[in-house]
Scaffold this motif. Structure first.
Motif, PDB file in Angstrom:
ATOM      1  N   LYS A 169       0.901  41.686  -3.248  1.00  0.00           N
ATOM      2  CA  LYS A 169       0.395  40.517  -3.962  1.00  0.00           C
ATOM      3  C   LYS A 169       0.811  39.253  -3.205  1.00  0.00           C
ATOM      4  CE  LYS A 169       4.239  41.569  -7.085  1.00  0.00           C
ATOM      5  NZ  LYS A 169       4.743  42.607  -6.163  1.00  0.00           N
ATOM      6  N   PRO A 170       0.111  38.147  -3.411  1.00  0.00           N
ATOM      7  CA  PRO A 170       0.413  36.933  -2.642  1.00  0.00           C
ATOM      8  C   PRO A 170       1.872  36.488  -2.719  1.00  0.00           C
ATOM      9  CG  PRO A 170      -1.713  36.698  -3.701  1.00  0.00           C
ATOM     10  CD  PRO A 170      -1.127  37.995  -4.210  1.00  0.00           C
ATOM     11  N   ILE A 171       2.509  36.621  -3.884  1.00  0.00           N
ATOM     12  CA  ILE A 171       3.892  36.156  -4.009  1.00  0.00           C
ATOM     13  C   ILE A 171       4.836  36.937  -3.092  1.00  0.00           C
ATOM     14  CG2 ILE A 171       4.580  37.663  -5.931  1.00  0.00           C
ATOM     15  CD1 ILE A 171       6.113  35.262  -7.099  1.00  0.00           C
ATOM     16  N   ASP A 172       4.416  38.140  -2.682  1.00  0.00           N
ATOM     17  CA  ASP A 172       5.260  38.945  -1.793  1.00  0.00           C
ATOM     18  C   ASP A 172       5.476  38.235  -0.458  1.00  0.00           C
ATOM     19  OD1 ASP A 172       5.164  40.738  -3.849  1.00  0.00           O
ATOM     20  OD2 ASP A 172       4.050  42.295  -2.769  1.00  0.00           O
ATOM     21  N   PHE A 173       4.442  37.563   0.046  1.00  0.00           N
ATOM     22  CA  PHE A 173       4.590  36.823   1.306  1.00  0.00           C
ATOM     23  C   PHE A 173       5.574  35.664   1.145  1.00  0.00           C
ATOM     24  CE2 PHE A 173       0.416  38.744   2.436  1.00  0.00           C
ATOM     25  CZ  PHE A 173       0.780  39.279   3.666  1.00  0.00           C
ATOM     26  N   LYS A 174       5.548  35.043  -0.024  1.00  0.00           N
ATOM     27  CA  LYS A 174       6.487  33.943  -0.288  1.00  0.00           C
ATOM     28  C   LYS A 174       7.920  34.479  -0.262  1.00  0.00           C
ATOM     29  CE  LYS A 174       7.356  30.190  -3.560  1.00  0.00           C
ATOM     30  NZ  LYS A 174       7.066  29.645  -4.907  1.00  0.00           N
ATOM     31  N   TRP A 175       8.113  35.652  -0.878  1.00  0.00           N
ATOM     32  CA  TRP A 175       9.445  36.290  -0.872  1.00  0.00           C
ATOM     33  C   TRP A 175       9.887  36.573   0.567  1.00  0.00           C
ATOM     34  CZ3 TRP A 175      10.807  41.128   1.019  1.00  0.00           C
ATOM     35  CH2 TRP A 175      12.084  41.597   0.682  1.00  0.00           C
ATOM     36  N   LEU A 176       8.981  37.121   1.397  1.00  0.00           N
ATOM     37  CA  LEU A 176       9.333  37.433   2.776  1.00  0.00           C
ATOM     38  C   LEU A 176       9.739  36.170   3.535  1.00  0.00           C
ATOM     39  CD1 LEU A 176       9.543  39.482   5.105  1.00  0.00           C
ATOM     40  CD2 LEU A 176       7.141  38.991   5.629  1.00  0.00           C
ATOM     41  N   LYS A 177       9.020  35.094   3.306  1.00  0.00           N
ATOM     42  CA  LYS A 177       9.348  33.830   3.965  1.00  0.00           C
ATOM     43  C   LYS A 177      10.765  33.385   3.590  1.00  0.00           C
ATOM     44  CE  LYS A 177       7.669  29.042   4.219  1.00  0.00           C
ATOM     45  NZ  LYS A 177       8.245  28.329   3.061  1.00  0.00           N
ATOM     46  N   TYR A 178      11.111  33.525   2.319  1.00  0.00           N
ATOM     47  CA  TYR A 178      12.464  33.186   1.875  1.00  0.00           C
ATOM     48  C   TYR A 178      13.499  34.052   2.587  1.00  0.00           C
ATOM     49  CZ  TYR A 178      11.616  29.865  -1.950  1.00  0.00           C
ATOM     50  OH  TYR A 178      11.314  28.755  -2.680  1.00  0.00           O
ATOM     51  N   MET A 179      13.201  35.337   2.727  1.00  0.00           N
ATOM     52  CA  MET A 179      14.148  36.252   3.371  1.00  0.00           C
ATOM     53  C   MET A 179      14.337  35.896   4.846  1.00  0.00           C
ATOM     54  SD  MET A 179      15.114  38.187   0.883  1.00  0.00           S
ATOM     55  CE  MET A 179      14.752  36.813  -0.236  1.00  0.00           C
ATOM     56  N   ILE A 180      13.250  35.548   5.507  1.00  0.00           N
ATOM     57  CA  ILE A 180      13.315  35.225   6.945  1.00  0.00           C
ATOM     58  C   ILE A 180      14.083  33.943   7.188  1.00  0.00           C
ATOM     59  CG2 ILE A 180      11.866  34.394   8.857  1.00  0.00           C
ATOM     60  CD1 ILE A 180       9.890  36.636   8.128  1.00  0.00           C
ATOM     61  N   PHE A 181      13.849  32.944   6.332  1.00  0.00           N
ATOM     62  CA  PHE A 181      14.506  31.651   6.523  1.00  0.00           C
ATOM     63  C   PHE A 181      15.842  31.546   5.776  1.00  0.00           C
ATOM     64  CE2 PHE A 181      10.127  30.779   7.738  1.00  0.00           C
ATOM     65  CZ  PHE A 181      10.308  30.068   8.907  1.00  0.00           C
ATOM     66  N   LYS A 182      16.294  32.706   5.260  1.00  0.00           N
ATOM     67  CA  LYS A 182      17.598  32.798   4.575  1.00  0.00           C
ATOM     68  C   LYS A 182      17.727  31.780   3.444  1.00  0.00           C
ATOM     69  CE  LYS A 182      18.752  35.933   7.555  1.00  0.00           C
ATOM     70  NZ  LYS A 182      18.532  37.345   7.188  1.00  0.00           N
ATOM     71  N   GLU A 183      16.617  31.624   2.705  1.00  0.00           N
ATOM     72  CA  GLU A 183      16.637  30.748   1.534  1.00  0.00           C
ATOM     73  C   GLU A 183      16.928  31.597   0.293  1.00  0.00           C
ATOM     74  OE1 GLU A 183      13.255  27.789   3.473  1.00  0.00           O
ATOM     75  OE2 GLU A 183      12.747  29.031   1.750  1.00  0.00           O
ATOM     76  N   LYS A 184      17.501  30.988  -0.698  1.00  0.00           N
ATOM     77  CA  LYS A 184      17.916  31.741  -1.889  1.00  0.00           C
ATOM     78  C   LYS A 184      16.729  31.980  -2.813  1.00  0.00           C
ATOM     79  CE  LYS A 184      21.986  32.112  -4.795  1.00  0.00           C
ATOM     80  NZ  LYS A 184      22.308  33.434  -4.264  1.00  0.00           N
ATOM     81  N   TRP A 185      16.465  33.252  -3.107  1.00  0.00           N
ATOM     82  CA  TRP A 185      15.375  33.599  -4.022  1.00  0.00           C
ATOM     83  C   TRP A 185      15.931  33.723  -5.437  1.00  0.00           C
ATOM     84  CZ3 TRP A 185      10.199  33.822  -3.368  1.00  0.00           C
ATOM     85  CH2 TRP A 185       9.460  34.312  -4.461  1.00  0.00           C
ATOM     86  N   GLN A 186      15.331  33.000  -6.385  1.00  0.00           N
ATOM     87  CA  GLN A 186      15.805  33.017  -7.765  1.00  0.00           C
ATOM     88  C   GLN A 186      14.782  33.674  -8.680  1.00  0.00           C
ATOM     89  OE1 GLN A 186      18.735  32.181  -8.520  1.00  0.00           O
ATOM     90  NE2 GLN A 186      19.479  30.651  -7.081  1.00  0.00           N
TER      91      GLN A 186
END
Length: 312
Positions: A169-186
């Motif tokens: 789903k589209p939000i999955d790409f947003k999650w991956l971007k957070y993981m790559i840029f080491k941003e905190k996913w809430q």
């Protein structure tokens, strides 16, 4: 020696003189084309900076394509900067691959050393290696997963494996971007269960699986409903079958282990790493297990893939 009468004569000529155990170039694709005449081998394993040219995936939304995801994928690929397996593996003229499923059928088979002999070892989601080496081996070339399936404990990640991402789903790409840029996913909004908050991999160790393999497995091979190209009831292939489809395009020989659910043994373990029983499987909303099994059985019967645990 390929002497079985059920194999096409041209394959016997092509591979009959190879020494026992030698990798057979183009073997899986040739066998696949014999049962699926429209099968064409070239299909990149991972997305690279030319992904917009992949016509077959740009007309569909995730999970079957990349429609409306160009900008975020560009950002991700600019960060990963790597789009192949590894220089060593990419150079191989013949690749032998194994997809290790998570089925309980793997337990007590002592296949670990045999699995480790393959050039490319593909594992799925959170299936552990540590503690199960005798049965599942030590080698992990890549681990294919999605946000809800990703390993959540940082110390459970293998050091030398690729983190291969599949978007449903589209939000999955947003999650991956957070993981790559080491941003905190809430939070967990938009996901069907909790997701990993950190992936301890360098961007150069992360890849995006070509969604063509989901599309092809679903609509061409298994024959699941198109549903206007949207994710719907019973039209998503399992991750294992998507991984096999990827391997058929990118490997010369393909084996599997740990595949197959025997519903006649309700007390058998569902997975090799936990005590949940086979009876826990309920009719899946997203997958069509019976149609998928027919497809996999067709591959085994035609010698397209080798099933080491004989569960398919």
């Amino acid at each position: 020696m390929l002497t079985c009468c059920c194999r096409p004569v041209e394959l016997v000529h092509q591979y009959g003189n190879l020494s026992t155990g030698a990798c057979k170039p183009g073997y899986a694709a040739a066998k696949m084309a014999a049962i699926f005449p429209k099968f064409v081998k070239p299909a990149p394993m991972f997305l690279d900076r030319n992904f917009k040219r992949l016509a077959k995936v740009n007309n569909y939304l995730p999970p079957f394509g990349l429609k409306a995801q160009d900008k975020i994928i560009d950002t991700i690929l600019a960060a990963t900067k790597a789009y192949g397996l590894s220089p060593e593996l990419d150079r191989l003229s013949c690749k032998r691959c194994i997809i290790v499923g998570n089925g309980g059928i793997l337990a007590n088979k002592s296949l670990g050393s045999h699995i480790d002999e393959y050039d490319i070892v593909v594992r799925l989601n959170q299936a552990p290696v540590s503690g199960y080496i005798r049965d599942v081996g030590t080698k992990t070339t890549m681990r294919i997963t999605y946000p809800e399936g990703a390993i959540q404990k940082k110390d459970h990640y293998e050091k030398d494996s690729l983190f291969v991402f599949l978007a449903f789903k589209p939000i999955d790409f947003k999650w991956l971007k957070y993981m790559i840029f080491k941003e905190k996913w809430q939070g967990t909004e938009g996901f069907w269960k909790s997701v990993a908050k950190d992936v301890p991999k360098e961007p150069s160790e992360m890849r995006i699986l070509n969604p063509y393999f989901i599309q092809e497995a679903a609509f061409q091979f298994i024959g699941l409903p198109l549903n206007n190209g949207l994710m719907g009831k019973g039209n998503i292939p399992t991750l294992g079958t998507v991984a096999i489809t990827m391997a058929l395009h990118n490997c010369d020989e393909v084996a599997v282990a740990g595949f197959g659910y025997d519903m006649n043994t309700p007390h058998a373990p569902l997975h090799y790493y936990e005590t949940v029983k086979m009876s826990a499987i309920k009719e899946s909303w997203t997958h069509n297990i019976s149609k998928e099994k027919e497809f996999l059985q067709k591959l085994v019967k035609a010698n397209v893939i080798t099933d080491l645990t004989k569960g398919i």
